[in-house]
Design an enzyme around this catalytic site. Structure first.
Site, PDB file in Angstrom:
ATOM      1  N   GLY A 144      -5.762   4.335  11.448  1.00 45.09           N
ATOM      2  CA  GLY A 144      -5.689   4.894  10.099  1.00 45.09           C
ATOM      3  C   GLY A 144      -5.329   6.372  10.150  1.00 45.09           C
ATOM      4  O   GLY A 144      -4.175   6.757   9.985  1.00 45.09           O
ATOM      5  N   ILE A 170      -2.506  -1.631   2.051  1.00 49.46           N
ATOM      6  CA  ILE A 170      -1.180  -1.255   1.582  1.00 49.46           C
ATOM      7  C   ILE A 170      -1.075  -1.444   0.064  1.00 49.46           C
ATOM      8  O   ILE A 170      -1.141  -2.577  -0.447  1.00 49.46           O
ATOM      9  CB  ILE A 170      -0.090  -2.083   2.313  1.00 49.46           C
ATOM     10  CG1 ILE A 170      -0.257  -1.957   3.835  1.00 49.46           C
ATOM     11  CG2 ILE A 170       1.301  -1.645   1.851  1.00 49.46           C
ATOM     12  CD1 ILE A 170      -0.249  -0.535   4.388  1.00 49.46           C
ATOM     13  N   ALA A 250       4.250  12.563  -1.131  1.00 55.22           N
ATOM     14  CA  ALA A 250       3.229  11.819  -1.889  1.00 55.22           C
ATOM     15  C   ALA A 250       1.970  12.659  -2.090  1.00 55.22           C
ATOM     16  O   ALA A 250       1.364  12.659  -3.169  1.00 55.22           O
ATOM     17  CB  ALA A 250       2.891  10.522  -1.171  1.00 55.22           C
ATOM     18  N   ARG A 251       1.592  13.409  -1.057  1.00 52.39           N
ATOM     19  CA  ARG A 251       0.377  14.240  -1.167  1.00 52.39           C
ATOM     20  C   ARG A 251       0.558  15.322  -2.228  1.00 52.39           C
ATOM     21  O   ARG A 251      -0.383  15.684  -2.935  1.00 52.39           O
ATOM     22  CB  ARG A 251       0.074  14.895   0.194  1.00 52.39           C
ATOM     23  CG  ARG A 251      -0.431  13.918   1.215  1.00 52.39           C
ATOM     24  CD  ARG A 251      -0.384  14.497   2.613  1.00 52.39           C
ATOM     25  NE  ARG A 251      -0.909  13.541   3.581  1.00 52.39           N
ATOM     26  CZ  ARG A 251      -0.842  13.690   4.894  1.00 52.39           C
ATOM     27  NH1 ARG A 251      -0.257  14.759   5.422  1.00 52.39           N
ATOM     28  NH2 ARG A 251      -1.350  12.771   5.696  1.00 52.39           N
ATOM     29  N   GLU A 371      -3.795   8.834   2.223  1.00 53.27           N
ATOM     30  CA  GLU A 371      -2.823   9.927   2.433  1.00 53.27           C
ATOM     31  C   GLU A 371      -3.455  11.092   3.186  1.00 53.27           C
ATOM     32  O   GLU A 371      -3.183  12.256   2.903  1.00 53.27           O
ATOM     33  CB  GLU A 371      -2.273  10.433   1.094  1.00 53.27           C
ATOM     34  CG  GLU A 371      -1.760   9.339   0.212  1.00 53.27           C
ATOM     35  CD  GLU A 371      -0.261   9.195   0.298  1.00 53.27           C
ATOM     36  OE1 GLU A 371       0.363   9.999   1.001  1.00 53.27           O
ATOM     37  OE2 GLU A 371       0.252   8.271  -0.323  1.00 53.27           O
ATOM     38  N   PHE A 391      -7.381  17.973  16.892  1.00 56.88           N
ATOM     39  CA  PHE A 391      -7.147  16.535  17.001  1.00 56.88           C
ATOM     40  C   PHE A 391      -7.133  16.072  18.460  1.00 56.88           C
ATOM     41  O   PHE A 391      -7.286  14.909  18.747  1.00 56.88           O
ATOM     42  CB  PHE A 391      -5.794  16.153  16.374  1.00 56.88           C
ATOM     43  CG  PHE A 391      -5.762  16.332  14.881  1.00 56.88           C
ATOM     44  CD1 PHE A 391      -6.350  15.398  14.048  1.00 56.88           C
ATOM     45  CD2 PHE A 391      -5.157  17.434  14.311  1.00 56.88           C
ATOM     46  CE1 PHE A 391      -6.327  15.557  12.667  1.00 56.88           C
ATOM     47  CE2 PHE A 391      -5.124  17.601  12.940  1.00 56.88           C
ATOM     48  CZ  PHE A 391      -5.708  16.668  12.121  1.00 56.88           C
TER      49      PHE A 391
HETATM   50  C1  LIG Z   1      -6.980   1.845  -1.892  1.00 49.80           C
HETATM   51  C2  LIG Z   1      -6.208   2.302  -0.703  1.00 49.80           C
HETATM   52  C3  LIG Z   1      -4.818   2.269  -0.718  1.00 49.80           C
HETATM   53  C4  LIG Z   1      -4.086   2.647   0.415  1.00 49.80           C
HETATM   54  N1  LIG Z   1      -2.714   2.560   0.404  1.00 49.80           N
HETATM   55  C5  LIG Z   1      -2.011   2.740   1.570  1.00 49.80           C
HETATM   56  C6  LIG Z   1      -0.597   2.484   1.628  1.00 49.80           C
HETATM   57  O1  LIG Z   1       0.025   2.165   0.607  1.00 49.80           O
HETATM   58  N2  LIG Z   1       0.032   2.580   2.828  1.00 49.80           N
HETATM   59  C7  LIG Z   1      -0.626   2.946   3.974  1.00 49.80           C
HETATM   60  O2  LIG Z   1       0.009   3.002   5.031  1.00 49.80           O
HETATM   61  N3  LIG Z   1      -1.977   3.210   3.949  1.00 49.80           N
HETATM   62  C8  LIG Z   1      -2.661   3.112   2.779  1.00 49.80           C
HETATM   63  N4  LIG Z   1      -4.039   3.345   2.749  1.00 49.80           N
HETATM   64  C9  LIG Z   1      -4.724   3.657   4.000  1.00 49.80           C
HETATM   65  C10 LIG Z   1      -5.258   5.078   4.077  1.00 49.80           C
HETATM   66  O3  LIG Z   1      -4.217   5.986   4.226  1.00 49.80           O
HETATM   67  C11 LIG Z   1      -6.284   5.119   5.232  1.00 49.80           C
HETATM   68  O4  LIG Z   1      -7.429   4.430   4.773  1.00 49.80           O
HETATM   69  C12 LIG Z   1      -6.637   6.532   5.636  1.00 49.80           C
HETATM   70  O5  LIG Z   1      -5.546   7.144   6.289  1.00 49.80           O
HETATM   71  C13 LIG Z   1      -7.855   6.595   6.558  1.00 49.80           C
HETATM   72  O6  LIG Z   1      -7.735   5.693   7.597  1.00 49.80           O
HETATM   73  P1  LIG Z   1      -8.977   4.690   7.926  1.00 49.80           P
HETATM   74  O7  LIG Z   1      -9.369   4.026   6.659  1.00 49.80           O
HETATM   75  O8  LIG Z   1      -8.558   3.836   9.055  1.00 49.80           O
HETATM   76  O9  LIG Z   1     -10.143   5.644   8.346  1.00 49.80           O
HETATM   77  P2  LIG Z   1     -10.407   6.237   9.816  1.00 49.80           P
HETATM   78  O10 LIG Z   1      -9.170   6.869  10.347  1.00 49.80           O
HETATM   79  O11 LIG Z   1     -11.065   5.191  10.649  1.00 49.80           O
HETATM   80  O12 LIG Z   1     -11.452   7.393   9.506  1.00 49.80           O
HETATM   81  C14 LIG Z   1     -12.857   7.142   9.329  1.00 49.80           C
HETATM   82  C15 LIG Z   1     -13.557   8.498   9.199  1.00 49.80           C
HETATM   83  O13 LIG Z   1     -13.376   9.245  10.411  1.00 49.80           O
HETATM   84  C16 LIG Z   1     -12.852  10.524  10.111  1.00 49.80           C
HETATM   85  N5  LIG Z   1     -11.985  10.966  11.220  1.00 49.80           N
HETATM   86  C17 LIG Z   1     -10.928  10.308  11.771  1.00 49.80           C
HETATM   87  N6  LIG Z   1     -10.366  11.044  12.721  1.00 49.80           N
HETATM   88  C18 LIG Z   1     -11.058  12.213  12.788  1.00 49.80           C
HETATM   89  C19 LIG Z   1     -10.955  13.403  13.574  1.00 49.80           C
HETATM   90  N7  LIG Z   1      -9.984  13.575  14.476  1.00 49.80           N
HETATM   91  N8  LIG Z   1     -11.859  14.383  13.357  1.00 49.80           N
HETATM   92  C20 LIG Z   1     -12.825  14.256  12.419  1.00 49.80           C
HETATM   93  N9  LIG Z   1     -12.973  13.170  11.649  1.00 49.80           N
HETATM   94  C21 LIG Z   1     -12.098  12.154  11.834  1.00 49.80           C
HETATM   95  C22 LIG Z   1     -12.088  10.350   8.804  1.00 49.80           C
HETATM   96  O14 LIG Z   1     -11.959  11.585   8.108  1.00 49.80           O
HETATM   97  C23 LIG Z   1     -12.965   9.357   8.072  1.00 49.80           C
HETATM   98  O15 LIG Z   1     -14.003  10.045   7.413  1.00 49.80           O
HETATM   99  C24 LIG Z   1      -4.766   3.062   1.582  1.00 49.80           C
HETATM  100  C25 LIG Z   1      -6.175   3.130   1.581  1.00 49.80           C
HETATM  101  C26 LIG Z   1      -6.890   2.761   0.455  1.00 49.80           C
HETATM  102  C27 LIG Z   1      -8.387   2.836   0.489  1.00 49.80           C
END
Ligand SMILES: Cc1cc2nc3c(=O)[nH]c(=O)nc-3n(C[C@H](O)[C@H](O)[C@H](O)COP(=O)(O)OP(=O)(O)OC[C@H]3O[C@@H](n4cnc5c(N)ncnc54)[C@H](O)[C@@H]3O)c2cc1C
Length: 392
Positions: A144, A170, A250-251, A371, A391
């Site tokens: 993610g 997505i 987008a952001r 995003e 990171f």
């Molecule tokens: C309703 C909805 C619609 C979406 N639509 C799209 C879409 O159209 N296309 C698409 O591609 N994606 C989409 N997404 C996905 C979205 O972009 C991801 O959910 C988001 O990028 C976070 O990824 P994750 O959910 O895997 O969380 P994770 O990456 O698993 O993160 C979990 C937690 O860990 C934290 N974390 C992660 N890495 C670090 C770090 N290095 N340091 C500190 N903290 C960290 C994060 O901040 C978060 O709090 C959508 C999500 C939702 C909920």
């Protein structure tokens, strides 16, 4: 749901800084939201259904590709107009704005910027009119915040590519006609591919049980030996910078959009505070409630100015990714806090679908995550100001 009595706050006369064209575009979007979105959105959210009936209206107000040149069916507007349209749509609902953001910045933008002329001519006019709807596949079940680790991949099979993998979370996936999908080639380099509904092995199951963005359809994109024609590869940019370029656009739209959600919550709470009598007085006369309202309008005004300046920088092609990150993070957090305070100001009524606040609040829980999460944007700002990468 109560009638839509929305009046937009403009505490610093920011309208004076907009052109007549900006105001016309903004007001057209505002009227459309009042007429076509507000009356149906609560039911759509309660039923967890994206209201497809609004697609032609979104196209008409220029929400699909606001800044895409007119020769490809876009509205050919500047970045401030794009922002204002997103603000008005999200004033109605973040889910509806999500649909427009995905279509414009995550599907049309990469085809316009990274595609060739044939791809632009084939896809952009149909996406601009809403005849085709698009989705953007970057996030995977195990990748993610770190999309560079993606495992979705394609192999060169001579006359076509063979695509395998899965994307999740997505937006628009369950009904999309085309998907811009990010996948690695045999050398591990990320490329964008345009996948069309109907290609064998491509499925888009819907994700259910969301408490947030309920009026936006979310799902998976699954690729099992999908034969993608070679002409569907976006030829002009590869690497992680390609999808990240789309996310910048987008952001930026989100930074504006959430001001709309915040304005709606503030306006609702302000009106309620003058009408609701407790202890023989309107609750707006109590200092604790005034503190909430005063802080809300202060934060909204700051967010409006932040976006306006960012829009000027975008218009001059000077906005950096880190500047966009800061605005996305600040404004979503601002909107979420305002939604929470506004919800409390309505007491029990705050949790009811009679008012829009709880819906905005739940929606913003997705907006603060997608995003780039709140934490990830903080790390981007941290990297930008220190030069040190947290990171790695
Ligand atoms: C309703 C909805 C619609 C979406 N639509 C799209 C879409 O159209 N296309 C698409 O591609 N994606 C989409 N997404 C996905 C979205 O972009 C991801 O959910 C988001 O990028 C976070 O990824 P994750 O959910 O895997 O969380 P994770 O990456 O698993 O993160 C979990 C937690 O860990 C934290 N974390 C992660 N890495 C670090 C770090 N290095 N340091 C500190 N903290 C960290 C994060 O901040 C978060 O709090 C959508 C999500 C939702 C909920």
């Amino acid at each position: 749901m109560k009638p839509d009595l929305f009046e937009a706050p403009d505490y610093y006369n920011i309208d004076d800084l907009l052109t007549e064209e900006h105001k016309l575009i903004r007001d057209a979007a505002r009227s459309w939201v009042k007429r076509d979105v507000s009356p149906i959105i609560e039911e759509a959210a309660q039923e967890a259904k994206f209201p497809k009936s609004i697609i032609p209206g979104l196209a008409e107000i220029g929400a699909f590709g606001p800044y895409i040149p007119e020769q490809y069916g876009g509205a050919g507007l500047d970045q401030i107009s794009y922002g204002l349209i997103m603000q008005e749509i999200e004033r109605g609902d973040s889910g509806v704005r999500s649909t427009a953001s995905v279509q414009s910045s995550l599907v049309m933008y990469p085809i316009w910027k990274y595609g060739n002329e044939e791809q632009r001519n084939k896809y952009l006019p149909k996406l601009a009119s809403g005849e085709w709807m698009g989705s953007f596949g970057l996030t995977e079940p195990d990748h993610g915040s770190n999309p560079g680790g993606m495992v979705t991949n394609f192999k060169d099979k001579g006359d076509h590519y063979l695509l395998n993998g899965a994307k999740m979370w997505i937006s628009n996936s369950p009904f999309c006609d085309v998907a811009v999908v990010w996948a690695k080639n045999e050398e591990g380099r990320i490329h964008g591919l345009i996948v069309e509904r109907g290609m064998e092995g491509f499925t888009t199951p819907e994700t259910h049980n969301k408490w947030s963005l309920r009026a936006s359809a979310t799902g998976e994109l699954i690729f099992q030996d999908v034969k993608v024609p070679k002409e569907n590869l976006l030829p002009n940019k590869s690497g992680l910078g390609a999808p990240l370029g789309c996310l910048d656009s987008a952001r930026y739209g989100i930074a504006w959009g959430v001001i709309g959600a915040a304005m709606d919550c503030y306006d609702t709470a302000l009106r309620y505070s003058k009408e609701r009598i407790q202890f023989g007085k309107p609750i707006g006369q109590f200092q604790l409630q005034q503190k909430k309202l005063a802080e809300m309008i202060t934060e909204i005004t700051k967010a409006q100015l932040l976006c306006l300046r960012l829009g000027q920088l975008k218009n001059e092609n000077k906005a950096t990714s880190a500047q966009i990150s800061m605005a996305k993070r600040n404004n979503v957090d601002m909107a979420l806090k305002i939604a929470r305070d506004a919800r409390q100001m309505l007491g029990g009524m705050g949790i009811s679908g009679e008012y829009s606040i709880m819906r905005h609040m739940m929606n913003l829980e997705s907006v603060v995550t997608y995003e780039g999460t709140h934490d990830i944007h903080l790390l981007i700002t941290g990297l930008d100001v220190t030069g040190l990468n947290a990171f790695k």
